[in-house]
Design an enzyme around this catalytic site. Structure first.
Site, PDB file in Angstrom:
ATOM      1  N   LYS A  56       2.529  11.486 -11.446  1.00 50.61           N
ATOM      2  CA  LYS A  56       1.684  10.433 -12.164  1.00 50.61           C
ATOM      3  C   LYS A  56       2.702   9.292 -12.444  1.00 50.61           C
ATOM      4  O   LYS A  56       3.540   9.411 -12.816  1.00 50.61           O
ATOM      5  CB  LYS A  56       1.277  11.149 -13.582  1.00 50.61           C
ATOM      6  N   ASN A  91      -1.757  18.107 -21.426  1.00 52.41           N
ATOM      7  CA  ASN A  91      -2.152  17.039 -22.079  1.00 52.41           C
ATOM      8  C   ASN A  91      -2.165  17.590 -23.537  1.00 52.41           C
ATOM      9  O   ASN A  91      -2.575  16.697 -24.742  1.00 52.41           O
ATOM     10  CB  ASN A  91      -3.499  16.327 -21.705  1.00 52.41           C
ATOM     11  N   HIS A  95       7.730   8.613 -27.093  1.00 53.63           N
ATOM     12  CA  HIS A  95       6.623   9.311 -26.696  1.00 53.63           C
ATOM     13  C   HIS A  95       6.706  10.784 -27.278  1.00 53.63           C
ATOM     14  O   HIS A  95       5.521  11.242 -27.820  1.00 53.63           O
ATOM     15  CB  HIS A  95       6.585   9.136 -25.155  1.00 53.63           C
ATOM     16  N   ARG A 100       0.831  -1.114  -0.008  1.00 51.66           N
ATOM     17  CA  ARG A 100      -0.211  -0.108  -0.030  1.00 51.66           C
ATOM     18  C   ARG A 100       0.823   1.396   0.010  1.00 51.66           C
ATOM     19  O   ARG A 100       0.376   2.474   0.353  1.00 51.66           O
ATOM     20  CB  ARG A 100      -0.868  -0.147   1.282  1.00 51.66           C
ATOM     21  N   HIS A 156      -1.380  15.063 -26.665  1.00 45.64           N
ATOM     22  CA  HIS A 156      -1.497  13.961 -26.105  1.00 45.64           C
ATOM     23  C   HIS A 156      -2.829  13.241 -26.427  1.00 45.64           C
ATOM     24  O   HIS A 156      -2.965  12.017 -26.742  1.00 45.64           O
ATOM     25  CB  HIS A 156      -1.185  13.858 -24.788  1.00 45.64           C
ATOM     26  N   ARG A 207      -4.632  21.019 -14.996  1.00 42.96           N
ATOM     27  CA  ARG A 207      -3.651  19.993 -15.303  1.00 42.96           C
ATOM     28  C   ARG A 207      -3.962  19.586 -16.569  1.00 42.96           C
ATOM     29  O   ARG A 207      -3.009  19.058 -17.411  1.00 42.96           O
ATOM     30  CB  ARG A 207      -3.449  18.978 -14.248  1.00 42.96           C
ATOM     31  N   LYS A 264       5.616  23.121 -15.506  1.00 42.79           N
ATOM     32  CA  LYS A 264       4.918  21.789 -15.092  1.00 42.79           C
ATOM     33  C   LYS A 264       4.836  21.746 -13.664  1.00 42.79           C
ATOM     34  O   LYS A 264       3.506  21.566 -13.241  1.00 42.79           O
ATOM     35  CB  LYS A 264       5.899  20.513 -15.461  1.00 42.79           C
ATOM     36  N   HIS A 319      -1.354  10.348 -28.055  1.00 42.28           N
ATOM     37  CA  HIS A 319      -1.513   8.994 -27.387  1.00 42.28           C
ATOM     38  C   HIS A 319      -2.156   8.220 -28.366  1.00 42.28           C
ATOM     39  O   HIS A 319      -1.574   6.680 -28.513  1.00 42.28           O
ATOM     40  CB  HIS A 319      -2.219   9.042 -26.127  1.00 42.28           C
ATOM     41  N   GLU A 362       8.290  17.904 -25.185  1.00 48.23           N
ATOM     42  CA  GLU A 362       7.313  18.092 -24.080  1.00 48.23           C
ATOM     43  C   GLU A 362       7.779  19.620 -23.492  1.00 48.23           C
ATOM     44  O   GLU A 362       6.896  20.470 -23.260  1.00 48.23           O
ATOM     45  CB  GLU A 362       7.721  17.243 -22.988  1.00 48.23           C
ATOM     46  N   GLU A 393      -5.751  16.352 -11.918  1.00 47.89           N
ATOM     47  CA  GLU A 393      -6.300  16.614 -13.122  1.00 47.89           C
ATOM     48  C   GLU A 393      -7.620  16.657 -13.256  1.00 47.89           C
ATOM     49  O   GLU A 393      -8.317  16.068 -14.023  1.00 47.89           O
ATOM     50  CB  GLU A 393      -5.462  15.381 -14.145  1.00 47.89           C
TER      51      GLU A 393
HETATM   52  N1  LIG Z   1       4.297  10.641 -15.732  1.00 43.87           N
HETATM   53  C1  LIG Z   1       4.343  11.662 -16.444  1.00 43.87           C
HETATM   54  O1  LIG Z   1       4.127  12.914 -16.047  1.00 43.87           O
HETATM   55  C2  LIG Z   1       4.944  11.522 -17.720  1.00 43.87           C
HETATM   56  C3  LIG Z   1       5.474  12.667 -18.689  1.00 43.87           C
HETATM   57  C4  LIG Z   1       5.886  12.270 -19.906  1.00 43.87           C
HETATM   58  C5  LIG Z   1       6.076  11.026 -20.263  1.00 43.87           C
HETATM   59  N2  LIG Z   1       5.797  10.200 -19.592  1.00 43.87           N
HETATM   60  C6  LIG Z   1       6.189   8.646 -20.030  1.00 43.87           C
HETATM   61  O2  LIG Z   1       7.745   8.411 -20.005  1.00 43.87           O
HETATM   62  C7  LIG Z   1       7.729   7.644 -21.005  1.00 43.87           C
HETATM   63  C8  LIG Z   1       8.905   8.148 -21.682  1.00 43.87           C
HETATM   64  O3  LIG Z   1      10.075   8.450 -21.166  1.00 43.87           O
HETATM   65  P1  LIG Z   1      11.504   8.467 -21.709  1.00 43.87           P
HETATM   66  O4  LIG Z   1      11.470   9.426 -22.971  1.00 43.87           O
HETATM   67  O5  LIG Z   1      12.462   9.104 -20.655  1.00 43.87           O
HETATM   68  O6  LIG Z   1      11.509   7.146 -22.368  1.00 43.87           O
HETATM   69  P2  LIG Z   1      12.568   5.824 -21.669  1.00 43.87           P
HETATM   70  O7  LIG Z   1      12.422   5.634 -20.319  1.00 43.87           O
HETATM   71  O8  LIG Z   1      12.034   4.712 -22.345  1.00 43.87           O
HETATM   72  O9  LIG Z   1      14.014   6.222 -21.958  1.00 43.87           O
HETATM   73  C9  LIG Z   1      14.370   6.516 -23.144  1.00 43.87           C
HETATM   74  C10 LIG Z   1      15.568   5.539 -23.616  1.00 43.87           C
HETATM   75  O10 LIG Z   1      16.825   6.075 -23.161  1.00 43.87           O
HETATM   76  C11 LIG Z   1      17.796   5.333 -22.347  1.00 43.87           C
HETATM   77  N3  LIG Z   1      18.237   6.168 -21.450  1.00 43.87           N
HETATM   78  C12 LIG Z   1      17.922   6.807 -20.420  1.00 43.87           C
HETATM   79  N4  LIG Z   1      18.576   7.459 -19.906  1.00 43.87           N
HETATM   80  C13 LIG Z   1      19.776   7.264 -20.683  1.00 43.87           C
HETATM   81  C14 LIG Z   1      20.950   8.050 -20.337  1.00 43.87           C
HETATM   82  N5  LIG Z   1      21.475   8.920 -19.453  1.00 43.87           N
HETATM   83  N6  LIG Z   1      21.985   7.681 -21.385  1.00 43.87           N
HETATM   84  C15 LIG Z   1      21.820   6.806 -22.334  1.00 43.87           C
HETATM   85  N7  LIG Z   1      20.493   6.270 -22.617  1.00 43.87           N
HETATM   86  C16 LIG Z   1      19.635   6.525 -21.627  1.00 43.87           C
HETATM   87  C17 LIG Z   1      16.673   4.190 -22.015  1.00 43.87           C
HETATM   88  O11 LIG Z   1      17.080   3.112 -21.603  1.00 43.87           O
HETATM   89  C18 LIG Z   1      15.723   4.234 -23.154  1.00 43.87           C
HETATM   90  O12 LIG Z   1      16.070   3.278 -24.050  1.00 43.87           O
HETATM   91  C19 LIG Z   1       6.552   7.162 -21.719  1.00 43.87           C
HETATM   92  O13 LIG Z   1       5.951   5.846 -21.092  1.00 43.87           O
HETATM   93  C20 LIG Z   1       5.543   8.272 -21.301  1.00 43.87           C
HETATM   94  O14 LIG Z   1       4.369   7.789 -21.406  1.00 43.87           O
HETATM   95  C21 LIG Z   1       5.212  10.107 -18.355  1.00 43.87           C
HETATM   96  O1  LIG Z   2       1.679  15.449 -16.056  1.00 39.94           O
HETATM   97  C1  LIG Z   2       0.585  15.360 -16.866  1.00 39.94           C
HETATM   98  O2  LIG Z   2      -0.488  15.792 -16.404  1.00 39.94           O
HETATM   99  C2  LIG Z   2       0.738  15.112 -18.172  1.00 39.94           C
HETATM  100  O3  LIG Z   2      -0.113  15.115 -19.036  1.00 39.94           O
HETATM  101  C3  LIG Z   2       1.931  14.914 -18.787  1.00 39.94           C
HETATM  102  C4  LIG Z   2       2.251  14.321 -20.189  1.00 39.94           C
HETATM  103  O4  LIG Z   2       3.621  14.837 -20.794  1.00 39.94           O
HETATM  104  C5  LIG Z   2       2.627  12.970 -19.807  1.00 39.94           C
HETATM  105  O5  LIG Z   2       2.669  12.195 -20.921  1.00 39.94           O
HETATM  106  C6  LIG Z   2       1.471  12.039 -18.975  1.00 39.94           C
HETATM  107  O6  LIG Z   2       2.050  10.897 -18.801  1.00 39.94           O
HETATM  108  C7  LIG Z   2       0.381  11.931 -19.825  1.00 39.94           C
HETATM  109  O7  LIG Z   2      -0.731  11.628 -18.810  1.00 39.94           O
HETATM  110  P1  LIG Z   2      -1.994  10.715 -19.091  1.00 39.94           P
HETATM  111  O8  LIG Z   2      -2.897  11.037 -17.962  1.00 39.94           O
HETATM  112  O9  LIG Z   2      -2.635  11.190 -20.595  1.00 39.94           O
HETATM  113  O10 LIG Z   2      -1.657   9.351 -19.315  1.00 39.94           O
HETATM  114 ZN   LIG Z   3       3.762  13.498 -22.552  1.00 38.24          ZN
END
Ligand SMILES: NC(=O)c1ccc[n+]([C@@H]2O[C@H](COP(=O)([O-])OP(=O)(O)OC[C@H]3O[C@@H](n4cnc5c(N)ncnc54)[C@H](O)[C@@H]3O)[C@@H](O)[C@H]2O)c1
Ligand SMILES: O=C(O)C(=O)C[C@@H](O)[C@H](O)[C@H](O)COP(=O)(O)O
Ligand SMILES: [Zn+2]
Length: 362
Positions: free
Chosen positions: A142, A240, A262, A120, A243, A236, A222, A247, A184, A232
């Site tokens: 998130k 998006n 992404h 939890r 997206h 917030r 952000k 998405h 982004e 959201e």
């Molecule tokens: N939670 C949120 O608010 C939010 C916001 C935006 C995106 N996302 C999510 O994030 C993900 C994308 O993240 P990302 O673009 O970081 O992708 P990722 O985590 O897949 O990393 C991209 C690539 O870079 C490599 N890598 C990472 N750091 C490195 C470094 N310093 N040197 C060399 N290689 C490195 C990784 O192994 C991977 O192959 C998606 O799933 C997206 O939906 C979430």
């Molecule tokens: O932080 C947020 O809120 C965002 O929407 C940031 C986005 O860049 C990110 O890709 C997020 O994961 C998208 O959220 P989702 O709720 O559409 O899955």
């Molecule tokens: Zn995003």
């Protein structure tokens, strides 16, 4: 090179620390808290490029375990999550255990989800290693995983204890990944800060040194939005922008076993949704052209000719922002301003997809 940022202090920004070369702030944090054990989540690349730097600087008497996953979006799923929950259980991680997510958005999203659900909820910190995770994924609370090919369908809202940024991690990041994170940042400018957008589009050749001075602006945008509306319910949703369609495109590519990054999907989504903003009479044709031409300078055309509009619509109907069976778009009302919960004419959504397809010929 020494990197330094300045911040306007908001609550979330206070949780973000730019690490010194000796990681002293991380070590202070680990000494001050009484964790029972540390689990460091990495993927294969952050294991190779980032973990040696972390371990070379981390000072703690606590035992730690390395949890490694394969790299890539295809790993951000319930199977990997289940494996991680099982490993934590087999290793008797208790409620005072700490998970350190060392990686990009895949690691911080999934590691945060695992931490926020295991027993939890146990504590976690994010040490983002990609541009995308530094300026976006690691800082909004998130967490989540994909369900089938649907993006981030299962997850939690859960803040990490701290976010530690070490910009030098970007030095090993491949160009395409840097460009993905840049999408982004462009989004942050478009939705909230025209001067951020204008400064970013001055960067002609994307490289670490050119981008780093702008990361703190994106983090601020952000953080400020998330602080106003963590769950959201309203503003917030502006984060998006790009997206809703982005998405859907990302999901279809994932489903076909042809994943795209992404940020690449978001760039295509922002082109469609900038044009849609114009069709819905929210922005001028001149502004939409400016936005689209600038995004095109950085991102190659994504071939969506084989994607049927009905498949895209069916994904739009599952978007998390929707209410009352209506697709709620976040669209631009100016460069630097965004509206949310906007309902579009079906014809205009189709037109925006057709418009994107025409860019193939330019
Ligand atoms: N939670 C949120 O608010 C939010 C916001 C935006 C995106 N996302 C999510 O994030 C993900 C994308 O993240 P990302 O673009 O970081 O992708 P990722 O985590 O897949 O990393 C991209 C690539 O870079 C490599 N890598 C990472 N750091 C490195 C470094 N310093 N040197 C060399 N290689 C490195 C990784 O192994 C991977 O192959 C998606 O799933 C997206 O939906 C979430
Ligand atoms: O932080 C947020 O809120 C965002 O929407 C940031 C986005 O860049 C990110 O890709 C997020 O994961 C998208 O959220 P989702 O709720 O559409 O899955
Ligand atoms: Zn995003």
């Amino acid at each position: 090179m020494q990197y330094s940022f300045t911040f306007n202090f908001t609550q979330i920004i206070k949780m973000i620390t730019i690490l010194n070369d000796n990681f002293s702030q991380l070590n202070d944090f680990l000494h001050q808290k009484s964790f029972s054990k540390i689990f460091i989540l990495v993927d294969e690349n952050t294991h190779e490029y980032c973990l040696p730097i972390l371990l070379g600087n981390m000072e703690t008497d606590l035992g730690f375990e390395i949890l490694e996953i394969e790299a890539g979006e295809e790993m951000k799923n319930i199977q990997t999550t289940n494996q991680l929950w099982e490993i934590l259980t087999e290793m008797q991680a208790d409620r005072k255990a700490l998970i350190i997510n060392l990686g990009g958005g895949v690691v911080t999203d999934m590691g945060g989800f695992v931490a926020s659900t295991y027993k939890r909820g146990i504590q976690f910190i994010n040490i983002p290693t990609t541009l995308l995770s530094m300026c976006d994924a690691s800082i909004g609370g998130k967490t989540g995983i994909d369900l089938m090919h649907y993006k981030n369908m299962v997850g939690t809202f859960a803040f990490p204890e701290q976010i530690f940024i070490y910009p030098k991690f970007l030095e090993t990041l491949p160009y395409k990944e840097l460009r993905s994170g840049f999408a982004e940042m462009l989004k942050h400018g478009l939705i909230a800060d025209k001067s951020h957008w204008e400064n970013l589009i001055q960067i002609h050749k994307l490289d670490v040194d050119g981008i780093i001075p702008h990361i703190n602006v994106s983090m601020n945008i952000k953080s400020k939005v998330v602080e106003q509306d963590f769950h959201e319910k309203n503003i917030r949703k502006t984060l998006n922008f790009g997206h809703t369609i982005g998405h859907a495109i990302e999901s279809l590519c994932l489903e076909q076993g042809n994943p795209i990054l992404h940020g690449e999907a978001v760039a295509a989504g922002m082109i469609c949704e900038a044009h849609l903003s114009y069709l819905e009479k929210l922005i001028s044709e001149e502004d939409s052209k400016n936005i689209i031409e600038n995004i095109q300078r950085y991102y190659p055309y994504l071939d969506i000719t084989d994607f049927k509009d009905e498949d895209i619509f069916s994904l739009l109907l599952n978007d998390k922002k929707n209410t009352d069976n209506k697709v709620n778009f976040s669209l631009l009302s100016a460069i630097g301003s965004c509206v949310f919960d906007h309902h579009c004419h079906q014809k205009n959504i189709q037109k925006s997809l057709s418009f994107y397809r025409t860019l193939n010929n330019i």
